[in-house]
Scaffold this active site. Structure first.
Site, mmCIF file in Angstrom:
data_model
loop_
_atom_site.group_PDB
_atom_site.id
_atom_site.type_symbol
_atom_site.label_atom_id
_atom_site.label_comp_id
_atom_site.label_asym_id
_atom_site.label_seq_id
_atom_site.Cartn_x
_atom_site.Cartn_y
_atom_site.Cartn_z
ATOM 1 C CG HIS A 127 7.644 50.102 2.442
ATOM 2 N ND1 HIS A 127 7.276 49.690 1.181
ATOM 3 C CD2 HIS A 127 7.817 48.970 3.155
ATOM 4 C CE1 HIS A 127 7.213 48.362 1.143
ATOM 5 N NE2 HIS A 127 7.544 47.900 2.332
ATOM 6 C CG ASN A 199 5.729 44.540 -0.924
ATOM 7 O OD1 ASN A 199 5.565 45.727 -0.642
ATOM 8 N ND2 ASN A 199 6.417 43.721 -0.160
ATOM 9 C CG HIS A 391 -3.480 48.532 10.749
ATOM 10 N ND1 HIS A 391 -2.648 47.438 10.937
ATOM 11 C CD2 HIS A 391 -4.451 48.417 11.691
ATOM 12 C CE1 HIS A 391 -3.110 46.717 11.944
ATOM 13 N NE2 HIS A 391 -4.199 47.277 12.405
ATOM 14 C CE1 TYR A 414 2.357 47.916 7.054
ATOM 15 C CE2 TYR A 414 2.434 45.854 8.263
ATOM 16 C CZ TYR A 414 2.764 46.604 7.149
ATOM 17 O OH TYR A 414 3.507 46.043 6.144
HETATM 18 FE FE1 HDD Z 1 5.333 46.154 5.787
HETATM 19 C C1 HDD Z 1 5.286 49.534 5.690
HETATM 20 C C2 HDD Z 1 4.214 46.051 2.522
HETATM 21 C C3 HDD Z 1 5.747 42.752 5.731
HETATM 22 C C4 HDD Z 1 6.094 46.228 9.031
HETATM 23 N N1 HDD Z 1 4.868 47.524 4.385
HETATM 24 C C5 HDD Z 1 4.910 48.873 4.537
HETATM 25 C C6 HDD Z 1 4.492 49.516 3.330
HETATM 26 C C7 HDD Z 1 4.192 48.530 2.438
HETATM 27 C C8 HDD Z 1 4.422 47.278 3.097
HETATM 28 C C9 HDD Z 1 3.706 48.718 1.026
HETATM 29 C C10 HDD Z 1 4.446 51.005 3.110
HETATM 30 C C11 HDD Z 1 3.127 51.573 3.499
HETATM 31 C C12 HDD Z 1 3.082 53.050 3.204
HETATM 32 O O1 HDD Z 1 3.170 53.415 2.015
HETATM 33 O O2 HDD Z 1 2.982 53.823 4.153
HETATM 34 N N2 HDD Z 1 5.106 44.696 4.379
HETATM 35 C C13 HDD Z 1 4.521 44.849 3.146
HETATM 36 C C14 HDD Z 1 4.273 43.546 2.580
HETATM 37 C C15 HDD Z 1 4.718 42.621 3.465
HETATM 38 C C16 HDD Z 1 5.231 43.343 4.619
HETATM 39 C C17 HDD Z 1 3.601 43.307 1.237
HETATM 40 C C18 HDD Z 1 4.696 41.125 3.394
HETATM 41 C C19 HDD Z 1 3.819 40.455 2.768
HETATM 42 N N3 HDD Z 1 5.867 44.750 7.117
HETATM 43 C C20 HDD Z 1 5.963 43.394 6.912
HETATM 44 C C21 HDD Z 1 6.281 42.751 8.156
HETATM 45 C C22 HDD Z 1 6.354 43.722 9.113
HETATM 46 C C23 HDD Z 1 6.098 44.976 8.430
HETATM 47 C C24 HDD Z 1 6.462 41.247 8.337
HETATM 48 C C25 HDD Z 1 6.656 43.638 10.585
HETATM 49 C C26 HDD Z 1 6.542 42.585 11.306
HETATM 50 N N4 HDD Z 1 5.689 47.629 7.117
HETATM 51 C C27 HDD Z 1 5.924 47.410 8.434
HETATM 52 C C28 HDD Z 1 5.950 48.689 9.246
HETATM 53 C C29 HDD Z 1 5.700 49.762 8.141
HETATM 54 C C30 HDD Z 1 5.569 48.938 6.889
HETATM 55 C C31 HDD Z 1 7.156 48.851 10.102
HETATM 56 C C32 HDD Z 1 6.686 50.906 8.057
HETATM 57 C C33 HDD Z 1 5.882 52.161 7.954
HETATM 58 C C34 HDD Z 1 4.518 51.739 8.208
HETATM 59 O O3 HDD Z 1 4.468 50.399 8.393
HETATM 60 O O4 HDD Z 1 3.551 52.456 8.270
HETATM 61 O O5 HDD Z 1 4.940 48.672 10.182
#
Ligand code: HDD
Length: 752
Positions: A127, A199, A391, A414
């Site tokens: 993202h 999402n 988060h 997160y």
């Molecule tokens: Fe995630 C970012 C949505 C599964 C780990 N995720 C992130 C963002 C969105 C989502 C919208 C962007 C947030 C922003 O604008 O800063 N993610 C989802 C949805 C998921 C999902 C709807 C499943 C239902 N995500 C998911 C999993 C993991 C992550 C299974 C890790 C095990 N996601 C992350 C992250 C991020 C992230 C690595 C990257 C940047 C951040 O968090 O702040 O932690």
């Protein structure tokens, strides 16, 4: 002797302290036994820490309200160093003579370059590409039965920050790539921050977060050459999803029009997981969150999306910012599907803990609980959009998590990711992340600590700070985890049997689409697999498709020039969910772009355009005049686009007020090359109309505009081609047709 001196000194010191301190020092001779019990009653509210106050929020009109966070203005101020030293020159470094070497002593040069060297922070691992804006959320008060959260009560207004994003691409990648879109909202509620990290697709690729690095590594560019950027059309992605069939339902959505939204304003949002809601009596329910856009769900065509990626890579963020700037504030209704919190955690046979499953809206209607309005663009992209940290564990009282294994990995990830992205554990003190509820934590120190904490006892229990800060009870707004029972279990790395149905809902989704949408799915699979090099991967994915739908598989196989395999099991009988289709309804056209082609040298073509512009603006759309040259035209009309800068994909509709002749800077048309009579219309205008037609957009014309229409091969009067005399009347008819988003009947469809 020295020992006696020390003893005397110590005795004296104890006496002195005993004189100064009341009650006497615990343990001092003659003192009462120490009273170290933690007080149990609050002794008055703690003073608000000014350095942790809420960020200054602004109204929709831009007027500042509140206080506490500094916006550094550039206007009417002296240039200074970061310590406030005024500067008289920032263009020349300090040198030994004008042609001499630069001196190490130049502290301004060193500060300026050092700061610049460290301007970039790591982009989000997923993202990374996004656009954020501010807004407000107003609760409808319709949830009391199931949820006690204060921000959902009737009329409660909560400031929010929403960030939309793509998943796979780098921070500088194009907006319109085929991808899932993030839709993350931070509610600054008075009971603590709530982040709904959603999402635009209601299911996920994987059922267990431990596989997140795998799917992301597969989708990201190949590690050897770092290509392709922001694409799923490559071998590693299809290798993984074809081997890992729980991704199939998500992949169906990703190959559908949902993955190429027309605008962030026209996307649904889904919390994906099932959450647990708690009401005032402590009774729990299970729920899924939905965002429903007021403007409906609309998409680009794949060809448009690809063209826009080159013509305007910032298309979605520009669209969002422009709409807000022009006052067409996008709105979404927040809704919930509610399910009884039974020990099985299933609804109508659907496992509510499986994030690859939806509950069709026809089985559990989405009940509206509040309205989101995005009404203010950011002041500084980095400070706000780049530094905002969401988060899934930021929850208010009334909303709790379930045991969805995907959610549990997220609860870890997160927080963890912000440590490297935002450089330490104090990211919640960054203005955009600061809660609007009073903060009295006992977290101390660490990199980028901005709070100047008072008190001496950042631990509990304590008596030295009067037992503060105090615990709150549930009736004082405390978050209390739901005492959800856990069945006797063994530790094991295993999923429940219900998680192994990977195809029935993929089929349900495909079969719920209209024929034209299914046609797009067929083409998307054929395109993406056509970009793979490995034959075995294409064949394996065809086998997956055979298990979803025979016709889909046959059509894709045909496009790839491969045989269609037989399914391993007959596809499941499914009841379709009409709510999954985007086609067949009409929607408001707020913020849509209307391109108007005029002839700058033909004053007649400008007749009635002021009235037309007025009519377009009154319909909450944006008129953009396109002429051979820019600047002010006759009658004060301004050309915002020229034939050089305008491309059809930017517009939702094209109106032709004229048939401008070829300008000298136009490239020769094909006709001219072939020796055929040269076109009387500028070839770029002809291309504009042909592309708009090809992408099933409504086209309107009047006056000499009809010539351009015919020159482009369109037939006046055919569906979506409006011809009239009066510009405003033509627009009225065009606006009506635009409610359907596209002229759907223009598409050739060969699926059954
Ligand atoms: Fe995630 C970012 C949505 C599964 C780990 N995720 C992130 C963002 C969105 C989502 C919208 C962007 C947030 C922003 O604008 O800063 N993610 C989802 C949805 C998921 C999902 C709807 C499943 C239902 N995500 C998911 C999993 C993991 C992550 C299974 C890790 C095990 N996601 C992350 C992250 C991020 C992230 C690595 C990257 C940047 C951040 O968090 O702040 O932690």
């Amino acid at each position: 002797k020295p020992a006696k001196v020390v003893k005397d000194a110590l005795d004296k010191a104890v006496e002195k302290v005993a004189d100064l301190v009341t009650p006497p020092v615990p343990g001092a001779p003659g003192s009462e036994p120490p009273q170290l019990d933690e007080p149990t009653e609050p002794q008055g509210p703690l003073p608000r820490k000014s350095d942790q106050a809420s960020p200054r929020t602004r109204t929709a009109t831009g007027a500042e309200t509140g206080a506490g966070h500094e916006v550094r203005e550039q206007q009417d101020t002296y240039l200074t160093t970061s310590t406030g030293l005024r500067l008289h020159d920032t263009d020349h470094s300090l040198k030994a003579g004008e042609r001499g070497p630069t001196l190490l002593q130049d502290h301004h040069l060193r500060e300026k370059i050092t700061h610049f060297d460290h301007e970039r922070i790591p982009e989000r691992v997923v993202h990374a590409r996004g656009a954020g804006v501010h807004g407000v959320f107003v609760g409808y008060g319709t949830v009391d039965q199931v949820c006690k959260s204060g921000f959902l009560q009737q009329g409660v207004t909560t400031p929010v920050f929403t960030r939309f994003s793509t998943v796979v691409g780098s921070r500088g990648s194009a907006d319109t790539v085929r991808d899932t879109r993030g839709f993350a909202t931070k509610f600054y509620t008075s009971e603590g921050t709530f982040d709904l990290v959603a999402n635009n697709i209601p299911v996920f690729f994987i059922q267990d977060g431990i596989k997140f690095p795998d799917i992301i590594h597969a989708a990201k560019p190949h590690p050897d050459r770092e290509i392709p950027q922001a694409q799923s059309a490559h071998d590693t992605f299809w290798d993984f999803v074809s081997l890992h069939t729980e991704a199939t339902h998500h992949v169906m959505w990703q190959m559908s029009d949902r993955a190429v939204p027309r605008s962030y304003r026209m996307m649904e949002g889904f919390g994906v997981h099932t959450f647990r809601l708690v009401n005032a009596e402590g009774k729990t329910s299970l729920a899924k969150f939905h965002w429903k856009p007021k403007l409906g769900v609309h998409s680009l065509l794949w060809e448009e999306a690809q063209m826009i990626a080159g013509v305007d890579p910032d298309f979605h963020r520009r669209d969002l910012f422009d709409a807000i700037e022009s006052g067409a504030f996008p709105q979404w209704e927040l809704g919930i599907q509610v399910f009884p919190d039974t020990p099985e955690q299933t609804f109508e046979g659907i496992d509510l803990l499986d994030p690859t499953k939806i509950v069709p809206e026809e089985l559990a209607p989405v009940q509206p609980i509040g309205m989101l309005t995005l009404n203010r663009n950011t002041t500084n992209y980095f400070a706000e959009t780049e530094q905002v940290a969401f988060h899934v564990g930021h929850l208010p009282p009334g909303i709790d998590v379930t045991d969805d294994p995907l959610l549990h990995a997220r609860l870890f990830s997160y927080l963890d990711t912000q440590l490297s992205r935002l450089g330490g554990p104090n990211f919640n003190q960054i203005p955009v992340n600061r809660p609007h509820a009073p903060v009295n934590d006992m977290l101390r120190d660490g990199f980028h600590q901005h709070a100047v904490h008072s008190g001496v006892a950042p631990y509990k229990p304590n008596s030295l700070d009067g037992g503060c800060p105090f615990h709150a009870g549930a009736d004082m707004g405390a978050f209390a985890e739901v005492a959800a029972p856990i069945a006797a279990a063994v530790k094991e790395r295993r999923s429940p049997a219900s998680f192994s149905d990977h195809f029935s809902q993929a089929r349900l989704f495909y079969r719920s689409l209209s024929p034209v949408e299914r046609e797009h799915v067929v083409r998307a699979f054929t395109f993406e697999l056509g970009k793979c090099y490995e034959q075995a991967i294409k064949e394996r994915q065809l086998l997956v498709l055979a298990n979803v739908d025979a016709e889909l598989c046959a059509r894709v196989a045909e496009g790839l020039g491969l045989p269609a395999p037989e399914p391993t099991a007959p596809p499941a009988e499914v009841v379709t969910s009409p709510a999954l289709s985007q086609v067949g309804r009409t929607w408001p056209g707020d913020g849509r772009l209307v391109g108007i082609v005029v002839d700058a040298d033909d004053p007649d073509s400008l007749d009635g355009l002021h009235t037309l512009r007025q009519a377009i603006t009154s319909a909450n759309m944006v008129p953009l005049v396109i002429a051979a040259r820019g600047g002010v035209l006759e009658d004060g009309l301004v050309a915002q686009r020229t034939f050089l800068t305008a491309r059809s994909v930017e517009f939702d509709v094209v109106l032709l007020a004229a048939a401008p002749p070829p300008a000298p800077d136009a490239l020769p048309s094909r006709d001219a090359k072939a020796g055929a009579p040269a076109s009387t219309v500028d070839p770029r205008v002809v291309l504009l109309v042909q592309e708009a037609y090809r992408h099933a957009k409504v086209i309107g014309s009047w006056g000499t505009g009809r010539t351009a229409l015919v020159e482009a091969g369109c037939t006046p009067g055919e569906p979506g081609v409006v011809v009239g005399e009066d510009p405003a009347a033509v627009f009225a008819e065009v606006a009506e047709l635009m409610g359907a988003h596209r002229v759907w009947e223009r598409f050739p469809v060969s699926v059954s």
